[in-house]
Scaffold this active site. Sequence first.
Site, mmCIF file in Angstrom:
data_model
loop_
_atom_site.group_PDB
_atom_site.id
_atom_site.type_symbol
_atom_site.label_atom_id
_atom_site.label_comp_id
_atom_site.label_asym_id
_atom_site.label_seq_id
_atom_site.Cartn_x
_atom_site.Cartn_y
_atom_site.Cartn_z
ATOM 1 N N ASN A 170 1.041 -0.932 0.180
ATOM 2 C CA ASN A 170 0.155 0.158 0.020
ATOM 3 C C ASN A 170 0.902 1.098 0.460
ATOM 4 O O ASN A 170 1.682 1.935 0.937
ATOM 5 C CB ASN A 170 -1.141 0.236 1.162
ATOM 6 C CG ASN A 170 -1.929 0.806 1.205
ATOM 7 O OD1 ASN A 170 -1.635 1.814 0.337
ATOM 8 N ND2 ASN A 170 -2.364 1.327 2.590
ATOM 9 N N TRP A 171 1.056 1.879 -1.021
ATOM 10 C CA TRP A 171 1.873 2.376 -1.401
ATOM 11 C C TRP A 171 1.274 4.601 -0.643
ATOM 12 O O TRP A 171 2.400 5.050 -0.349
ATOM 13 C CB TRP A 171 1.580 3.761 -2.690
ATOM 14 C CG TRP A 171 3.265 2.983 -3.324
ATOM 15 C CD1 TRP A 171 3.873 1.209 -2.458
ATOM 16 C CD2 TRP A 171 3.126 2.344 -5.273
ATOM 17 N NE1 TRP A 171 4.458 1.070 -3.621
ATOM 18 C CE2 TRP A 171 4.947 0.937 -4.496
ATOM 19 C CE3 TRP A 171 3.122 3.059 -5.878
ATOM 20 C CZ2 TRP A 171 5.343 0.670 -5.829
ATOM 21 C CZ3 TRP A 171 3.571 2.369 -7.610
ATOM 22 C CH2 TRP A 171 4.733 1.338 -7.398
ATOM 23 N N LYS A 172 0.295 4.045 -0.011
ATOM 24 C CA LYS A 172 -0.503 5.652 0.054
ATOM 25 C C LYS A 172 -0.092 6.328 -0.532
ATOM 26 O O LYS A 172 -0.358 6.497 -1.976
ATOM 27 C CB LYS A 172 0.177 5.650 2.094
ATOM 28 C CG LYS A 172 -0.066 3.884 2.489
ATOM 29 C CD LYS A 172 0.553 4.325 3.913
ATOM 30 C CE LYS A 172 -0.009 3.361 4.935
ATOM 31 N NZ LYS A 172 0.353 3.519 5.875
ATOM 32 N N HIS A 184 -9.099 1.287 5.060
ATOM 33 C CA HIS A 184 -8.436 1.589 5.560
ATOM 34 C C HIS A 184 -8.596 2.488 6.766
ATOM 35 O O HIS A 184 -8.867 3.640 6.857
ATOM 36 C CB HIS A 184 -6.703 1.860 4.993
ATOM 37 C CG HIS A 184 -6.371 2.328 4.999
ATOM 38 N ND1 HIS A 184 -5.231 2.752 6.243
ATOM 39 C CD2 HIS A 184 -4.599 1.199 4.875
ATOM 40 C CE1 HIS A 184 -3.786 3.119 6.564
ATOM 41 N NE2 HIS A 184 -3.488 1.274 5.797
ATOM 42 N N GLU A 234 -6.262 4.838 7.788
ATOM 43 C CA GLU A 234 -6.700 6.471 7.406
ATOM 44 C C GLU A 234 -7.206 7.133 6.262
ATOM 45 O O GLU A 234 -7.977 7.911 7.232
ATOM 46 C CB GLU A 234 -5.055 6.221 6.564
ATOM 47 C CG GLU A 234 -3.573 5.934 7.492
ATOM 48 C CD GLU A 234 -2.463 5.543 6.717
ATOM 49 O OE1 GLU A 234 -2.826 5.380 5.263
ATOM 50 O OE2 GLU A 234 -1.350 4.618 7.546
ATOM 51 N N GLU A 252 -5.518 -5.313 10.808
ATOM 52 C CA GLU A 252 -4.135 -3.454 10.660
ATOM 53 C C GLU A 252 -4.076 -3.098 12.541
ATOM 54 O O GLU A 252 -5.272 -2.231 12.655
ATOM 55 C CB GLU A 252 -4.388 -2.878 9.532
ATOM 56 C CG GLU A 252 -4.281 -3.655 8.180
ATOM 57 C CD GLU A 252 -3.306 -1.882 7.232
ATOM 58 O OE1 GLU A 252 -2.457 -2.399 6.713
ATOM 59 O OE2 GLU A 252 -3.667 -1.039 6.937
ATOM 60 N N GLY A 258 2.816 2.085 11.162
ATOM 61 C CA GLY A 258 4.147 3.639 10.373
ATOM 62 C C GLY A 258 4.469 3.836 11.730
ATOM 63 O O GLY A 258 5.250 5.093 11.586
ATOM 64 N N SER A 268 3.831 -2.293 10.392
ATOM 65 C CA SER A 268 4.795 -1.955 10.359
ATOM 66 C C SER A 268 5.394 -3.167 10.266
ATOM 67 O O SER A 268 6.847 -3.656 10.817
ATOM 68 C CB SER A 268 5.387 -1.544 11.723
ATOM 69 O OG SER A 268 5.122 -0.466 12.791
ATOM 70 N N GLY A 281 2.583 -1.079 4.706
ATOM 71 C CA GLY A 281 2.916 0.582 3.865
ATOM 72 C C GLY A 281 4.811 0.717 3.771
ATOM 73 O O GLY A 281 4.742 0.038 1.924
ATOM 74 N N GLY A 282 5.429 1.528 4.374
ATOM 75 C CA GLY A 282 6.371 1.710 4.372
ATOM 76 C C GLY A 282 7.952 0.871 3.419
ATOM 77 O O GLY A 282 7.675 1.013 2.400
HETATM 78 P P1 13P Z 1 4.036 0.416 7.541
HETATM 79 O O1 13P Z 1 3.519 -0.726 7.102
HETATM 80 O O2 13P Z 1 3.889 1.694 6.686
HETATM 81 O O3 13P Z 1 3.203 0.498 9.072
HETATM 82 O O4 13P Z 1 1.638 0.703 6.901
HETATM 83 C C1 13P Z 1 0.601 -0.382 6.741
HETATM 84 C C2 13P Z 1 -0.757 0.320 6.277
HETATM 85 O O5 13P Z 1 -0.908 0.927 6.665
HETATM 86 C C3 13P Z 1 -0.730 -0.676 5.120
HETATM 87 O O6 13P Z 1 -2.014 -1.273 4.831
#
Ligand code: 13P
Length: 250
Positions: free
Chosen positions: A9-11, A94, A96, A166, A172, A212, A233-234
């Site tokens: 998930n590149w956000k 998600h 967020e 999640e 994050g 994470s 994510g990251g």
């Molecule tokens: P991180 O891997 O950056 O913690 O993000 C997880 C996430 O929200 C994937 O959708």
Amino acid sequence: MRKTVIAGNWKMNKTPAEAETFIAELATKVKNPACEVVICAPFVDLDAVVKAAKGSVIKVGAENMHFEDKGAFTGEVSADMLVSMGVEYVIIGHSERREYFAESDCTVNKKAIKALEKGLKPIICVGETLSQRESGITNEFVAMQTKLALKNISKSDAAKVTIAYEPIWAIGTGVTATVEQAEEVCGVIRATLSQIYDDATAQSITIQYGGSMNAKNADDLLKMENIDGGLIGGASLVVDDFCTIINYCG
Ligand code: 13P
């Protein structure tokens, strides 16, 4: 047996040019994975990602969509638009989006229904806040989110859904859930799916962990019985880290 799905998930990261470079490199490094590999990218990158991923094993997902077919919804994107571009997956709900863009269990459910109607595979996100965990209501809360997200979704459609657990406090932050914590809640989600549908359906649905997850901790998480992949994510922004996670599968 259910599919293992490693999804990035590149956000809100990467321009189309950066996306193309990333996918070209990933495609050369991931030829025959033991899992499904998905990149979920911002809307403006999707065309570049679909084109760069053509002929490779990489599947493409969006990070959101609207639940209506069309109309006066400034700034929104429909399921038909995504399908017409060659997108296969879509992240729905998600945390967020729930926190910053007022997504509710109700809109998550409407989006999941619309995605399935249009042939997209939804990755539905659930997860508790830190205060909910500290209050001891994690399992009940996540079970409730799962039930509400899947309201009025048939057994045959549910089999096309991926659930991503999640925990919000792990996203994050660099703080990952322990393998025991992640496995416990993914097990609760599977038990909930069994309650809503039946055991065979519950056993066939992919449940990912996200929060994470990285090249160091993914191996242990992916070995757990009820964790069938990751929503990353990251670590999905760096080709080698993402490849390391993919290589832990199988
Ligand atoms: P991180 O891997 O950056 O913690 O993000 C997880 C996430 O929200 C994937 O959708």
